[in-house]
Design a protein around this motif. Structure first.
Motif, mmCIF file in Angstrom:
data_model
loop_
_atom_site.group_PDB
_atom_site.id
_atom_site.type_symbol
_atom_site.label_atom_id
_atom_site.label_comp_id
_atom_site.label_asym_id
_atom_site.label_seq_id
_atom_site.Cartn_x
_atom_site.Cartn_y
_atom_site.Cartn_z
ATOM 1 N N GLY A 30 0.769 -1.202 -0.099
ATOM 2 C CA GLY A 30 0.056 0.035 -0.076
ATOM 3 C C GLY A 30 0.799 1.230 0.049
ATOM 4 O O GLY A 30 2.092 1.318 0.022
ATOM 5 N N SER A 73 -2.382 9.672 0.803
ATOM 6 C CA SER A 73 -2.931 9.710 -0.754
ATOM 7 C C SER A 73 -3.333 11.124 -1.192
ATOM 8 O O SER A 73 -3.501 11.159 -2.353
ATOM 9 C CB SER A 73 -4.189 8.621 -0.750
ATOM 10 O OG SER A 73 -5.226 9.072 0.170
ATOM 11 N N TRP A 115 -10.110 8.529 -3.233
ATOM 12 C CA TRP A 115 -9.528 7.336 -2.235
ATOM 13 C C TRP A 115 -10.679 7.358 -0.966
ATOM 14 O O TRP A 115 -11.332 8.272 -0.638
ATOM 15 C CB TRP A 115 -8.326 8.017 -1.730
ATOM 16 C CG TRP A 115 -7.094 8.062 -2.885
ATOM 17 C CD1 TRP A 115 -6.718 9.159 -2.886
ATOM 18 C CD2 TRP A 115 -6.559 6.783 -3.547
ATOM 19 N NE1 TRP A 115 -5.561 9.056 -4.261
ATOM 20 C CE2 TRP A 115 -5.509 7.653 -4.499
ATOM 21 C CE3 TRP A 115 -6.878 5.731 -3.819
ATOM 22 C CZ2 TRP A 115 -4.675 6.991 -5.339
ATOM 23 C CZ3 TRP A 115 -6.003 5.147 -4.489
ATOM 24 C CH2 TRP A 115 -5.180 5.380 -5.246
ATOM 25 N N LYS A 116 -10.676 6.121 -0.529
ATOM 26 C CA LYS A 116 -11.615 5.879 0.318
ATOM 27 C C LYS A 116 -10.757 5.963 1.901
ATOM 28 O O LYS A 116 -11.459 5.941 2.761
ATOM 29 C CB LYS A 116 -12.184 4.461 0.241
ATOM 30 C CG LYS A 116 -13.217 4.235 -1.042
ATOM 31 C CD LYS A 116 -13.497 3.073 -1.008
ATOM 32 C CE LYS A 116 -14.432 2.748 -2.337
ATOM 33 N NZ LYS A 116 -14.817 1.545 -2.642
ATOM 34 N N LYS A 117 -9.530 6.035 1.776
ATOM 35 C CA LYS A 117 -8.872 6.373 3.082
ATOM 36 C C LYS A 117 -7.423 6.851 2.713
ATOM 37 O O LYS A 117 -7.154 7.251 1.496
ATOM 38 C CB LYS A 117 -8.671 4.946 3.623
ATOM 39 C CG LYS A 117 -8.087 3.786 2.865
ATOM 40 C CD LYS A 117 -7.881 2.335 3.855
ATOM 41 C CE LYS A 117 -7.431 1.455 2.612
ATOM 42 N NZ LYS A 117 -7.492 0.050 3.593
ATOM 43 N N TYR A 173 -4.450 5.915 3.491
ATOM 44 C CA TYR A 173 -3.317 4.936 3.041
ATOM 45 C C TYR A 173 -4.009 3.756 2.391
ATOM 46 O O TYR A 173 -4.074 2.695 2.888
ATOM 47 C CB TYR A 173 -2.555 4.841 4.368
ATOM 48 C CG TYR A 173 -1.867 5.881 4.839
ATOM 49 C CD1 TYR A 173 -0.504 6.613 4.371
ATOM 50 C CD2 TYR A 173 -2.468 6.445 5.888
ATOM 51 C CE1 TYR A 173 0.044 7.527 4.711
ATOM 52 C CE2 TYR A 173 -1.884 7.806 6.423
ATOM 53 C CZ TYR A 173 -0.403 7.993 5.939
ATOM 54 O OH TYR A 173 0.062 9.354 6.410
ATOM 55 N N PRO A 174 -4.380 3.957 1.105
ATOM 56 C CA PRO A 174 -5.062 2.676 0.365
ATOM 57 C C PRO A 174 -3.961 1.817 0.124
ATOM 58 O O PRO A 174 -2.698 1.754 -0.233
ATOM 59 C CB PRO A 174 -5.671 3.412 -0.746
ATOM 60 C CG PRO A 174 -4.579 4.833 -1.148
ATOM 61 C CD PRO A 174 -4.264 5.088 0.321
ATOM 62 N N ASP A 175 -4.688 0.583 -0.086
ATOM 63 C CA ASP A 175 -3.904 -0.705 -0.415
ATOM 64 C C ASP A 175 -3.805 -0.865 -1.811
ATOM 65 O O ASP A 175 -4.307 -0.260 -2.790
ATOM 66 C CB ASP A 175 -4.491 -1.949 0.411
ATOM 67 C CG ASP A 175 -5.888 -2.082 -0.006
ATOM 68 O OD1 ASP A 175 -6.268 -1.888 -1.049
ATOM 69 O OD2 ASP A 175 -6.600 -2.931 0.781
ATOM 70 N N GLN A 208 -6.915 -1.160 -3.838
ATOM 71 C CA GLN A 208 -7.680 -0.011 -4.364
ATOM 72 C C GLN A 208 -7.013 0.997 -5.216
ATOM 73 O O GLN A 208 -7.719 1.419 -6.050
ATOM 74 C CB GLN A 208 -8.088 0.866 -2.941
ATOM 75 C CG GLN A 208 -8.807 2.255 -2.962
ATOM 76 C CD GLN A 208 -9.108 2.870 -1.860
ATOM 77 O OE1 GLN A 208 -9.301 4.164 -2.134
ATOM 78 N NE2 GLN A 208 -8.841 2.311 -0.846
ATOM 79 N N GLN A 262 -8.417 2.009 -9.017
ATOM 80 C CA GLN A 262 -8.617 3.328 -9.181
ATOM 81 C C GLN A 262 -8.053 3.749 -10.876
ATOM 82 O O GLN A 262 -8.439 4.236 -11.716
ATOM 83 C CB GLN A 262 -7.970 4.431 -8.275
ATOM 84 C CG GLN A 262 -8.732 4.471 -6.970
ATOM 85 C CD GLN A 262 -9.897 5.419 -7.190
ATOM 86 O OE1 GLN A 262 -10.124 6.187 -7.831
ATOM 87 N NE2 GLN A 262 -11.137 5.015 -6.665
#
Length: 530
Positions: free
Chosen positions: A92, A97, A108-110, A112-114, A117, A121
């Motif tokens: 990640g 992000s 981005w949903k968070k 620090y995406p993994d 994700q 994208q």
């Protein structure tokens, strides 16, 4: 999401909600509009080599602004996403992000995406801008050259002719897996740090060979697997900085992009408040390894794992596997002792060895040979990505060496729009002599930089490069908003058309025709056909 769920989310995660709001606004303001299906896109037509994060982002900007392109990817469709398509599922972002917005429409949903994700994208972007029909997989580009009319051919004419090229092959290719002396004696398992999916190190002693970002990722995997103990065997010290977007952003604000008389301040702050009792594993003072000389690692957990006794970070030289098969012979050196210098030899016993040795750098040898001639060989190019003899070639994220910043941010679109400006506006296009002067000027300004002017930069320095090269040429002023933000290309295109009309009315030769050998009788996207 119902009203009750939304209110609960807003109360429990106000910062994340604000971040989603910022991303929504950036998308609405800065994202180019995806072309409708079967749209007739205009020239210039650009070849994009590589279907990774950079290639997909660049292509989406091209078609979003109404121009045509074709992506060529050496591997199969599974390679869509580049290096992110091949790393571990546990991989990640180490940086926030907010600093990894490779396209304005990314959501981005968070923080620090993994890896999953990130790939999703990239794939969504590829679909959203209709790039499926503009991508050719399993096509390795081995050479590029110009035809008699000045248009670019990739491999052979069957792939088409192009007005410009974006090389987006990245900096991470195949995994490097060196063979160490005595490896045949080792009784345990040997893995590469990019191939950890489905593996477990629970209850095992693990030796990690390498001291860079791959080693940090491997150490995180080992800790999550509840290994008995981990040894990180690094040849030299590298800076580790906190996983904090504010701190990362402040460090990237060094507009000079190199060590200064004030660099000791953030370095000593890191030693005092971040390394604390582990200052011994930080780069020593006056060693030539300042904070602004190499890409630092961004991580909060490494030092905590060492403090807790779950991991050991050792500096020294790998001597090879022990003939007993129990582990690795290692020459442990003290801080400041150079590679292969005196130290204490010891056996690092291990059940598993993880080779955190990184990746081979993809080659740019398909480009014309003259772009590699000193003193203007990469990364010593205009804005680091344009070879002085060929401003219609953009090697986006290919010449990167070290930086405080990220390869996956807004500069991808900015570089792409610089290329579009050069192709459609002959008066904004840089001449070879001026490109070389800018390179020489930058090398003079950064003459005291340990690795060279272009081997390290900060993100603020990159933005300075962009603004400066627009400001020094009045014919680029009309393009400033478009190049830097992706907004308002129609007005400068009309100005270019009028400039061309005036030149023709005065009996002057078309500057663009002079440059391109008479082939491109289009300005502002008017095509004369293939």
């Amino acid at each position: 999401m119902g009203l009750r769920s939304f209110l609960q989310y807003l109360i429990q995660s106000p910062i994340l909600f604000l971040y989603q709001l910022i991303q929504w606004a950036l998308d609405k303001v800065l994202s180019p509009t995806p072309p409708p299906p079967q749209a007739e896109l205009k020239r210039p037509k650009i070849a994009v080599i590589g279907a990774g994060l950079t290639g997909v982002s660049a292509a989406s900007h091209i078609v979003g602004h109404g121009f045509d392109c074709r992506i060529f990817e050496a591997g199969p469709k599974d390679n869509l996403g580049g290096i992110w398509s091949r790393v571990n599922n546990t991989s990640g972002l180490q940086i926030h992000s907010l600093m990894y917005r490779f396209h304005p429409s990314v959501q981005w949903k968070k923080g620090y995406p993994d890896r999953k994700q990130i790939v999703s994208q990239i794939t969504d972007l590829w679909h959203r801008y209709g790039l499926e029909d503009k991508t050719t997989f399993n096509t390795r580009i081995e050479k590029v050259y110009k035809d008699p009319h000045g248009r670019w051919i990739l491999n052979d004419p069957s792939l088409g002719r192009f007005d410009g090229i974006i090389a987006a092959v990245g900096t991470c290719g195949d995994a490097k897996m060196p063979t160490l002396p005595g490896q045949e004696h080792f009784k345990g398992e040997i893995w590469h740090s990019s191939q950890l999916d489905g593996k477990s190190a629970k209850g095992k002693t693990v030796a990690i060979i390498g001291g860079g970002a791959s080693a940090v990722e491997a150490l995180e995997f080992v800790a999550q697997s509840e290994a008995a103990h981990s040894y990180v065997l690094a040849r030299s010290e590298k800076w580790i900085i906190p996983r904090n977007p504010l701190i990362n952003g402040l460090l990237a604000m060094n507009v000079l992009g190199s060590e200064t008389i004030f660099s000791w301040i953030p370095e000593n702050i890191l030693r005092l408040f971040f390394y604390r009792d582990l200052y011994d594993i930080s780069p020593p003072r006056n060693s030539g390894k300042g904070l602004f000389t190499e890409t630092p690692m961004v991580n909060d957990d490494v030092l905590d794992l060492v403090r807790s006794g779950k991991a050991s970070w050792l500096r020294g030289d790998i001597l090879g596997y022990d003939t007993s098969g129990r582990g690795i012979n290692f020459n442990k050196r003290s801080q400041g002792v150079p590679k292969n210098g005196p130290g204490t030899e010891k056996l690092i016993e291990a059940d598993i060895v993880i080779m955190a040795t990184g990746y081979k750098r993809p080659t740019l040898n398909f480009l014309p040979s003259e772009v590699f001639a000193d003193p203007y060989a990469p990364p010593n190019w205009y804005l680091q990505v344009f070879p002085p003899d060929y401003p219609e070639l953009c090697c986006n994220n290919c010449t990167y060496v070290n930086a405080i910043g990220t390869v996956g941010n807004y500069h991808i679109g900015i570089y792409t729009r610089f290329l579009l400006m050069y192709l459609v506006d002959p008066l904004a296009r840089p001449r070879t002599a001026w490109m070389k002067r800018w390179i020489d000027m930058t090398r003079f300004i950064k003459s005291k930089a340990p690795g060279g002017a272009f081997e390290f930069f900060t993100y603020s320095e990159l933005i300075y490069w962009f603004v400066f090269t627009i400001a020094i040429n009045p014919f680029r002023w009309k393009w400033a908003l478009f190049v830097l933000c992706g907004i308002g290309k129609d007005l400068p295109l009309k100005v270019v058309e009028n400039e061309d009309r005036v030149r023709n009315g005065m009996g002057m030769s078309n500057v663009w025709d002079d440059v391109k050998g008479g082939e491109a009788r289009w300005i502002g996207g008017k095509s004369n056909g293939e």
